[in-house]
Design a protein around this motif. Structure first.
Motif, PDB file in Angstrom:
ATOM      1  N   ARG A  49     -49.397  92.136 -16.942  1.00  0.00           N
ATOM      2  CA  ARG A  49     -49.871  93.069 -17.942  1.00  0.00           C
ATOM      3  C   ARG A  49     -49.176  92.896 -19.289  1.00  0.00           C
ATOM      4  O   ARG A  49     -49.799  93.000 -20.330  1.00  0.00           O
ATOM      5  CB  ARG A  49     -49.651  94.484 -17.444  1.00  0.00           C
ATOM      6  N   ARG A  50     -47.859  92.669 -19.256  1.00  0.00           N
ATOM      7  CA  ARG A  50     -47.128  92.649 -20.526  1.00  0.00           C
ATOM      8  C   ARG A  50     -46.480  91.299 -20.752  1.00  0.00           C
ATOM      9  O   ARG A  50     -46.015  90.651 -19.812  1.00  0.00           O
ATOM     10  CB  ARG A  50     -46.060  93.731 -20.526  1.00  0.00           C
TER      11      ARG A  50
ATOM     12  N   SER B 283     -41.191  96.202 -18.615  1.00  0.00           N
ATOM     13  CA  SER B 283     -42.439  96.664 -18.019  1.00  0.00           C
ATOM     14  C   SER B 283     -42.797  98.090 -18.383  1.00  0.00           C
ATOM     15  O   SER B 283     -43.929  98.499 -18.229  1.00  0.00           O
ATOM     16  CB  SER B 283     -42.326  96.559 -16.497  1.00  0.00           C
ATOM     17  N   GLY B 284     -41.819  98.872 -18.847  1.00  0.00           N
ATOM     18  CA  GLY B 284     -42.121 100.251 -19.197  1.00  0.00           C
ATOM     19  C   GLY B 284     -41.750 101.245 -18.129  1.00  0.00           C
ATOM     20  O   GLY B 284     -41.991 102.429 -18.272  1.00  0.00           O
ATOM     21  N   ASN B 285     -41.163 100.783 -17.028  1.00  0.00           N
ATOM     22  CA  ASN B 285     -40.739 101.716 -15.996  1.00  0.00           C
ATOM     23  C   ASN B 285     -39.572 101.127 -15.250  1.00  0.00           C
ATOM     24  O   ASN B 285     -39.405  99.920 -15.193  1.00  0.00           O
ATOM     25  CB  ASN B 285     -41.891 102.001 -15.039  1.00  0.00           C
TER      26      ASN B 285
ATOM     27  N   ARG C 125     -46.487 101.064  -4.108  1.00  0.00           N
ATOM     28  CA  ARG C 125     -45.712 102.189  -3.594  1.00  0.00           C
ATOM     29  C   ARG C 125     -45.383 102.065  -2.113  1.00  0.00           C
ATOM     30  O   ARG C 125     -44.914 103.020  -1.502  1.00  0.00           O
ATOM     31  CB  ARG C 125     -46.455 103.491  -3.908  1.00  0.00           C
TER      32      ARG C 125
ATOM     33  N   ILE D  79     -58.548  97.356  -7.597  1.00  0.00           N
ATOM     34  CA  ILE D  79     -57.677  97.742  -8.720  1.00  0.00           C
ATOM     35  C   ILE D  79     -56.816  98.939  -8.345  1.00  0.00           C
ATOM     36  O   ILE D  79     -55.617  98.979  -8.618  1.00  0.00           O
ATOM     37  CB  ILE D  79     -58.525  98.036  -9.977  1.00  0.00           C
ATOM     38  N   GLN D  80     -57.419  99.898  -7.662  1.00  0.00           N
ATOM     39  CA  GLN D  80     -56.630 101.064  -7.245  1.00  0.00           C
ATOM     40  C   GLN D  80     -55.586 100.688  -6.194  1.00  0.00           C
ATOM     41  O   GLN D  80     -54.486 101.213  -6.184  1.00  0.00           O
ATOM     42  CB  GLN D  80     -57.558 102.146  -6.695  1.00  0.00           C
TER      43      GLN D  80
ATOM     44  N   TYR E  21     -51.939  99.709  -7.135  1.00  0.00           N
ATOM     45  CA  TYR E  21     -50.892 100.716  -7.358  1.00  0.00           C
ATOM     46  C   TYR E  21     -50.444 101.370  -6.061  1.00  0.00           C
ATOM     47  O   TYR E  21     -49.336 101.879  -5.975  1.00  0.00           O
ATOM     48  CB  TYR E  21     -51.382 101.757  -8.368  1.00  0.00           C
TER      49      TYR E  21
ATOM     50  N   GLN F 263     -41.274 101.446 -10.522  1.00  0.00           N
ATOM     51  CA  GLN F 263     -42.644 100.980 -10.271  1.00  0.00           C
ATOM     52  C   GLN F 263     -43.137 100.295 -11.532  1.00  0.00           C
ATOM     53  O   GLN F 263     -43.687 100.922 -12.408  1.00  0.00           O
ATOM     54  CB  GLN F 263     -43.540 102.166  -9.896  1.00  0.00           C
ATOM     55  N   TYR F 264     -42.934  98.977 -11.568  1.00  0.00           N
ATOM     56  CA  TYR F 264     -43.111  98.282 -12.847  1.00  0.00           C
ATOM     57  C   TYR F 264     -44.561  98.181 -13.285  1.00  0.00           C
ATOM     58  O   TYR F 264     -44.844  98.135 -14.467  1.00  0.00           O
ATOM     59  CB  TYR F 264     -42.523  96.873 -12.765  1.00  0.00           C
ATOM     60  N   ALA F 265     -45.508  98.075 -12.333  1.00  0.00           N
ATOM     61  CA  ALA F 265     -46.924  97.862 -12.664  1.00  0.00           C
ATOM     62  C   ALA F 265     -47.076  96.664 -13.589  1.00  0.00           C
ATOM     63  O   ALA F 265     -47.776  96.734 -14.596  1.00  0.00           O
ATOM     64  CB  ALA F 265     -47.546  99.114 -13.281  1.00  0.00           C
TER      65      ALA F 265
ATOM     66  N   GLU G 297     -37.078  98.144 -17.404  1.00  0.00           N
ATOM     67  CA  GLU G 297     -37.791  99.167 -18.160  1.00  0.00           C
ATOM     68  C   GLU G 297     -38.255  98.605 -19.498  1.00  0.00           C
ATOM     69  O   GLU G 297     -39.375  98.839 -19.945  1.00  0.00           O
ATOM     70  CB  GLU G 297     -36.881 100.381 -18.382  1.00  0.00           C
ATOM     71  N   LEU G 298     -37.368  97.834 -20.103  1.00  0.00           N
ATOM     72  CA  LEU G 298     -37.694  97.214 -21.383  1.00  0.00           C
ATOM     73  C   LEU G 298     -38.891  96.289 -21.241  1.00  0.00           C
ATOM     74  O   LEU G 298     -39.777  96.225 -22.092  1.00  0.00           O
ATOM     75  CB  LEU G 298     -36.470  96.417 -21.839  1.00  0.00           C
TER      76      LEU G 298
END
Lengths: 319, 391, 115
Positions: free
Chosen positions: B158-159, B143-145, B63, B55-56, B59, B148-150, B140-141
């Motif tokens: 996730r979303r 994924s929130g970023n 990067r 999981i770590q 991320y 780095q969309y994550a 951004e809308l």
């Protein structure tokens, strides 16, 4: 007698001499930056002074206060002298250009030749500066500047001969005076105007001819090693060159300070100068950079024959 | 009289955004030979991945590269999911595809700006980077970023895409497609751009294949190879699209390839949004991955991403390897540079869309006699043990 | 020369640049910014601290009395803590202007209200 001397002294020092020209240099740098920024959908200078008007001056002051580094291996005397040369040369040339009325501060038969000569000396000084700084990128930049000069100088000189031939004089003031009675030369010699504009883009080292200081190729080109006060002076010199280029274009082809009498001639001159500088700025935003070999080929293949054609047309057509 | 001069290019140079060194041998204005020297930005990510849980790692993988962050995580999650033997829900696959294509649009806009900057076309640079903001806002809308969309999770995304976001994306990509058509026209019309790009950095089809070029660089040399079509992942097997190829083999056709890919991506996004399946977007997966050896491939905006995973039944990978597209294109790049002008170096290097920090390997350099060599994992491990014992 | 029309068109338009400190875009819903912690909901399972990729979360104590310390300087804003939390006790807000001149201010200490 004394009064006349004082007036001419004031003319040299204040208006339309040093002070006015330097202020004009700062102003037109702002015009150039702001206009290009607007073309590119940006704001450009914004915060210093009204609408960022004082930004070039603030940049100048900031650079004056920065550390001045002279490379260890540089030829110190030449390296320090070059910014002063480069500042004084366009100023000298600008004195030959009529600004407030149709006679310039310095006016004699043959001052057009002097001005052309000065534009050449500017490039030679650039080369000396580049060479004396002994930096690899500077040297390449300086050589490119010289090579570029070999290309654009000849069509520029030939094209500038057009107005001189028609007006039958080699004095810029007299060419301007000729245009007050006759047609502006932009109407009779549009080809010559285009050629001179292109050559001035190369002279000013602006896109698409910013080959000597192409950032992605040779860092800052011949400017690489200059810093602090020297860089400040060099930037001012560049602005003065911009004003010089615009003034020559305005004088030779747009009739200089001549215009309808409801406005003083000086205002007419400023309007025409602004138009010329906006043309140069617009062209700067319009192109990608050429390679040095493409520039040389283009200049010798197209620009020089076209300049000759312009002269032939001038000889054939009586006005 | 012919004299060959050595010119270093980088690691600090305005044309390179990242530290890398190329040693050029030039004869007058022509490049005779070039030696790349890599390893300035080695970050030890592969080793660091072994110390972290799956999981770590997600991320950290993200990067590796700023621009193709989603491509890297897609590659990683695919590998882990295959080792776990889980099937991702179809809706998650579609969302992954949409983000991948948005990222491709972002990357190609970004790249076009860089190319314009390298050839001194400031206005085009400003315009493309301005339009890039549209796609960044969409991401951004979603994924929130912005970078780095994550978006990827192991076992899904996730979303979710709500109808409101969907309509905004539709509107945004329409503008992006129109603008790219305009830029393509500019790049094929403008005399100065053509003068700098046509017949510059030639990579013939034969060389492109034998030097293992990937991505748009390969496709601009008229080789129809794209992981999305050849080995479909995510939802690419259900979405119709064309693989863009050009036969110019030069920088101009690399520009055209990427412009067309953006237009193609817009179509893919439109199709995916219209045919978005319903259902859940993720499945719950175990933290421990059974022993397996997986190779996973993804077509990142810059070319083929190849990830290798070896798991050992714990919650940490025992070996992870990343081969990013720039490494594959590096040998082809050297081929392109030889025989060209010095003034063309920046544009040719920018032409492969390099991302040196993603690619950097460890190299040992003996500065006294200019020798370079690499170490294998086992040798490095033994050296590490010895080094720690000394402490 | 093919861009001239576009240039003239843009001359009359307003620049797109945002004058940032004076003009701000409203943050989108779902932006990952500064953390908030709901002490009522937290059961102190420690999943956030365990999964944090940059060890930015420190859990002090265990179970229902556990308290949270978040090092914003290390945080990647990946949102794994929010995603992994089984009780939705930790959330990321839309607050994104987090610059500080002192590193100490970048440590968020969440305390339980003493009952």
């Amino acid at each position: 007698m004394v009064q006349e001397a004082i007036i001419s002294l004031l003319q040299i020092v204040i208006f339309p001499g040093f002070l006015f020209l330097i202020l004009a240099a700062f102003f037109y740098e702002w015009v150039d930056r702001k206009f290009v920024a607007r073309l590119q959908n940006r704001y450009g200078p914004l915060h210093t002074g009204p609408r960022g008007l004082l930004q070039p001056f603030a940049d100048f002051l900031k650079l004056l206060s920065k550390e001045d580094i002279i490379p260890y291996a540089a030829d110190k005397l030449l390296f320090s002298a070059v910014p002063i040369f480069l500042l004084s040369l366009p100023l000298t040339a600008l004195f030959c250009i009529p600004i407030i009325n149709s006679t310039a501060l310095i006016s004699f038969e043959g001052d057009l030749i002097l001005v052309i000569f000065i534009t050449t000396i500017i490039v030679i000084s650039v080369f000396i500066g580049a060479w004396s700084s002994t930096n690899r990128f500077s040297t390449v930049g300086g050589m490119r500047a010289c090579l570029q000069m070999l290309g654009y100088e000849i069509p520029m000189t030939i094209a500038m001969a057009g107005p001189a031939i028609v007006a039958k004089t080699l004095s810029i003031s007299k060419i301007v005076q000729w245009q007050t009675t006759g047609l502006w030369f932009i109407l009779t010699q549009p080809l010559g105007f285009i050629i001179v504009t292109i050559c001035f883009l190369a002279e000013l080292q602006k896109i698409p001819f910013d080959i000597p200081k192409a950032e992605t190729e040779v860092v800052a080109g011949w400017l690489t090693e200059f810093s602090g006060k020297k860089l400040a002076l060099l930037r001012l010199a560049e602005d003065l060159e911009l004003v010089l280029a615009g003034s020559i274009m305005a004088s030779l082809y747009l009739g200089g300070p001549a215009g309808f009498s409801f406005m003083p001639p000086f205002v007419w001159f400023i309007i025409k100068l602004t138009v010329c500088i906006l043309i140069l700025s617009n062209l700067r935003a319009l192109f990608a950079r050429f390679r040095i070999d493409q520039l040389m080929r283009g200049v010798w293949k197209y620009l020089t024959p076209l300049a000759l054609l312009q002269i032939i047309l001038v000889e054939l057509i009586p006005w | 009289m012919s004299s060959i001069i050595k010119i270093p290019f980088g690691p600090q140079h305005p044309a390179l955004k990242e530290p890398e060194n190329f040693m050029f041998k030039v004869d007058g204005e022509y490049v005779v030979d070039v030696t790349p020297r890599i390893g300035y930005a080695h970050r030890g990510i592969e080793k660091a991945l072994e110390d972290r849980t799956y999981i770590q790692d997600l991320y950290l993988i993200e990067r590796i590269c700023g621009i193709c962050s989603h491509a890297h995580t897609t590659c990683y999650t695919q590998a882990v999911e295959e080792a776990l033997k889980v099937d991702v829900p179809p809706r998650a696959k579609y969302i992954r595809t949409i983000v991948t294509e948005l990222e491709r649009i972002h990357n190609h806009y970004f790249w076009l700006g860089i190319v314009a900057h390298e050839i001194g076309f400031e206005t085009l640079f400003m315009y493309t980077w301005r339009d890039r903001e549209i796609v960044m806002d969409l991401l951004e809308l979603l994924s929130g970023n912005r970078v780095q969309y994550a978006m990827n999770m192991i076992g899904g995304v996730r979303r979710d895409i709500t109808p409101e976001i969907s309509s905004k994306i539709m509107k945004g990509v329409k503008v992006l497609g129109e603008r790219m058509k305009y830029y393509k026209k500019i790049c094929s019309d403008d005399k100065t751009i053509l003068a700098r790009s046509v017949n510059v950095g030639i990579l013939k089809t034969k060389d492109a294949i034998s030097l293992c070029a990937v991505g748009p660089t390969l496709r601009a040399s008229n080789v129809k190879r794209d992981v999305r079509a050849d080995d479909p992942y995510a939802a690419y097997d259900e979405i119709p699209f064309h693989v863009v190829t050009y036969d110019g083999c030069d920088v101009a056709s690399r520009i055209a390839t990427r412009c067309d890919e953006v237009i193609e991506s817009v179509e893919i996004i439109r199709y995916a949004l219209e045919h978005l399946p319903t259902g859940s977007i993720e499945v719950i997966v175990s933290r421990v991955v059974p022993p397996a050896e997986i190779i996973s491939r993804v077509e990142a905006p810059r070319g083929e991403n190849l990830h290798y995973l070896r798991s050992n039944g714990t919650d940490k990978p025992s070996r992870y390897k990343v081969r990013s597209p720039t490494l594959a294109n590096l040998t082809a790049l050297c081929k392109m540079l030889i025989g060209g002008y010095i003034a063309d170096i920046p544009i040719v290097i920018a032409g492969i869309d390099p991302c040196f920090c993603c690619m950097d390997r460890l190299t040992f350099v003996d500065i006294n006699n200019d020798e370079t060599w690499g170490w294998e994992g086992e040798k490095l491990r033994r050296y590490g043990i010895k080094w720690y014992k000394k402490q | 020369m093919s861009m001239e029309k576009e240039l003239i068109r843009h001359l009359l338009k307003k620049p797109v640049t945002l004058r940032y400190p004076f003009e701000k875009l409203p943050p989108v819903k779902g932006l990952r910014g500064k953390h908030v912690w709901d002490s009522e909901r937290c059961v102190g399972c420690g999943l956030c601290a365990r999964d944090c990729p940059s060890s930015a979360i420190e859990m002090i104590g265990k179970g229902l009395t556990a308290e949270l310390k978040i090092y914003l300087g290390r945080c990647l804003f990946c949102g794994q803590c929010e995603e992994g939390c089984p009780r939705d006790a930790i959330r990321l807000t839309q607050l994104y202007e987090l610059a500080e001149s002192d590193r100490k201010n970048l440590i968020l200490e969440f305390k339980r209200e003493s009952t």
